[in-house]
Design an enzyme around this catalytic site. Sequence first.
Site, PDB file in Angstrom:
ATOM      1  N   TYR A   1       0.823  -1.207   0.000  1.00 46.95           N
ATOM      2  CA  TYR A   1       0.000   0.000   0.000  1.00 46.95           C
ATOM      3  C   TYR A   1       0.855   1.253   0.000  1.00 46.95           C
ATOM      4  CZ  TYR A   1       0.747   0.997   5.026  1.00 46.95           C
ATOM      5  OH  TYR A   1       1.296   1.313   6.243  1.00 46.95           O
TER       6      TYR A   1
ATOM      7  N   ARG B   1       8.297   4.076  -4.602  1.00 44.11           N
ATOM      8  CA  ARG B   1       8.373   3.075  -3.525  1.00 44.11           C
ATOM      9  C   ARG B   1       7.371   1.947  -3.780  1.00 44.11           C
ATOM     10  NH1 ARG B   1       7.583   5.022   2.492  1.00 44.11           N
ATOM     11  NH2 ARG B   1       5.456   5.265   1.727  1.00 44.11           N
TER      12      ARG B   1
ATOM     13  N   ARG C   1      -7.122 -20.854  -1.975  1.00 44.17           N
ATOM     14  CA  ARG C   1      -6.173 -20.652  -0.870  1.00 44.17           C
ATOM     15  C   ARG C   1      -5.021 -21.653  -0.962  1.00 44.17           C
ATOM     16  NH1 ARG C   1      -4.980 -22.126   4.338  1.00 44.17           N
ATOM     17  NH2 ARG C   1      -4.147 -20.421   5.592  1.00 44.17           N
TER      18      ARG C   1
ATOM     19  N   LYS D   1       6.486  -2.079   1.939  1.00 41.59           N
ATOM     20  CA  LYS D   1       5.300  -1.483   2.580  1.00 41.59           C
ATOM     21  C   LYS D   1       4.100  -2.418   2.416  1.00 41.59           C
ATOM     22  CE  LYS D   1       3.156   3.066   3.165  1.00 41.59           C
ATOM     23  NZ  LYS D   1       3.254   3.175   4.606  1.00 41.59           N
TER      24      LYS D   1
ATOM     25  N   GLU E   1      11.597   2.316  14.515  1.00 39.16           N
ATOM     26  CA  GLU E   1      10.722   3.383  14.005  1.00 39.16           C
ATOM     27  C   GLU E   1       9.424   3.402  14.795  1.00 39.16           C
ATOM     28  OE1 GLU E   1       9.580   2.555   9.899  1.00 39.16           O
ATOM     29  OE2 GLU E   1       9.606   0.416  10.302  1.00 39.16           O
TER      30      GLU E   1
ATOM     31  N   LEU F   1      10.884   1.104   7.356  1.00 44.30           N
ATOM     32  CA  LEU F   1      10.315   1.542   6.088  1.00 44.30           C
ATOM     33  C   LEU F   1      11.102   2.770   5.615  1.00 44.30           C
ATOM     34  CD1 LEU F   1       7.941   1.034   4.078  1.00 44.30           C
ATOM     35  CD2 LEU F   1       6.889   3.015   5.129  1.00 44.30           C
TER      36      LEU F   1
HETATM   37  N1  PDD Z   1       2.723   5.052   7.402  1.00 42.20           N
HETATM   38  N2  PDD Z   1       7.360   3.715   9.027  1.00 42.20           N
HETATM   39  C1  PDD Z   1       6.220   2.997   8.997  1.00 42.20           C
HETATM   40  C2  PDD Z   1       6.189   1.694   9.695  1.00 42.20           C
HETATM   41  C3  PDD Z   1       5.085   3.503   8.320  1.00 42.20           C
HETATM   42  O1  PDD Z   1       3.947   2.787   8.291  1.00 42.20           O
HETATM   43  C4  PDD Z   1       5.158   4.778   7.700  1.00 42.20           C
HETATM   44  C5  PDD Z   1       3.999   5.358   6.939  1.00 42.20           C
HETATM   45  C6  PDD Z   1       6.378   5.479   7.765  1.00 42.20           C
HETATM   46  C7  PDD Z   1       6.556   6.831   7.122  1.00 42.20           C
HETATM   47  O2  PDD Z   1       6.593   6.729   5.719  1.00 42.20           O
HETATM   48  P1  PDD Z   1       6.112   7.930   4.783  1.00 42.20           P
HETATM   49  O3  PDD Z   1       6.911   9.119   5.202  1.00 42.20           O
HETATM   50  O4  PDD Z   1       6.464   7.471   3.430  1.00 42.20           O
HETATM   51  O5  PDD Z   1       4.641   8.109   5.018  1.00 42.20           O
HETATM   52  C8  PDD Z   1       7.447   4.920   8.431  1.00 42.20           C
HETATM   53  C9  PDD Z   1       1.570   5.510   6.662  1.00 42.20           C
HETATM   54  C10 PDD Z   1       1.420   6.982   6.665  1.00 42.20           C
HETATM   55  C11 PDD Z   1       0.315   4.779   7.169  1.00 42.20           C
HETATM   56  O6  PDD Z   1       0.423   3.581   7.350  1.00 42.20           O
HETATM   57  O7  PDD Z   1      -0.736   5.401   7.344  1.00 42.20           O
END
Ligand code: PDD
Length: 283
Positions: free
Chosen positions: A33, A52, A100, A147, A179, A203
């Site tokens: 996503y 990405r 499945r 992601k 993170e 990420l």
């Molecule tokens: N989340 N680390 C993780 C685990 C994340 O899920 C996200 C983003 C980030 C930051 O990435 P970016 O700057 O590209 O948004 C870091 C999104 C916003 C979400 O799941 O809603």
Amino acid sequence: MSRTVYVNGEYLPEEEARVSVFDRGFLFADGVYEVTSVLDGKLVDFDGHAKRLERSLGELEMANPVTRDELLEIHRELVTRNAITEGMVYLQITRGAADRDFAFPVDATPTIVLFTQSMPLIEKPTAKTGIKIVSIPDLRWGRRDIKTVQLLYPSMGKMVAKKAGADDAWMVQDDFVTEGTSNNAWIVSGNRIVTRHLGTEILHGITRAAVLRMAREVQMTVEERPFSLAEAKAADEAFVTSASAFVMPVVEIDGQPVGQGTPGPLSRRLREIYIDEMRAAAI
Ligand code: PDD
């Protein structure tokens, strides 16, 4: 009012949108996503998110059902149809529906879904007060650079934070912060800004990359390296970055105030710079 969402080539009222119960996103979290923010009705850092997405799909040997131009067109169409001035566009691509089986199906057609969410991003109350963080062990899988939609552990982390009266959690592995549940983690000590280096443990945040570039442009000293939870607790400032939070100050970690316990000057400045630059560059 019902939103218009996008599913596999069609724009539909959200009540009419359907995905198969055999979809591998549903059965195996076999999907990726992106979340792209919208400011003034325009997309923030669309190219970064598209790049990405292509990388995530490639790492999972998953077919991409759309070109980058088509993806941009769908994002824009949804923003227009739902009259979004501020908020975000959520995009998900899964391997599609198949009987499945743990092995990847050979002929499944990927499922693509996009929807919008209208919400204030600039004038968030937490941007003024800052957020409180608790630490939790990082128990996720080893490919956090992809992601994927496997978000159960981050979701559980968010609940740990909520129950503790905090806003979010930072995950810790071998004493070092990886993170946040849905954001990248940063600390500031003196004039040094520190955020974890890229690798498979985190990420590769699109906001992180932009903030690093902007910090360097205004001559801030930046270090990409691991930092421990103890170093974070002793820091002058802390903040997180993500597409929806932009630069969000952190004022408390595990019940201890960070610095003065209020949003720090560098965090506030980086938030301003980020919003100004991204607003100007949005497409
Ligand atoms: N989340 N680390 C993780 C685990 C994340 O899920 C996200 C983003 C980030 C930051 O990435 P970016 O700057 O590209 O948004 C870091 C999104 C916003 C979400 O799941 O809603």
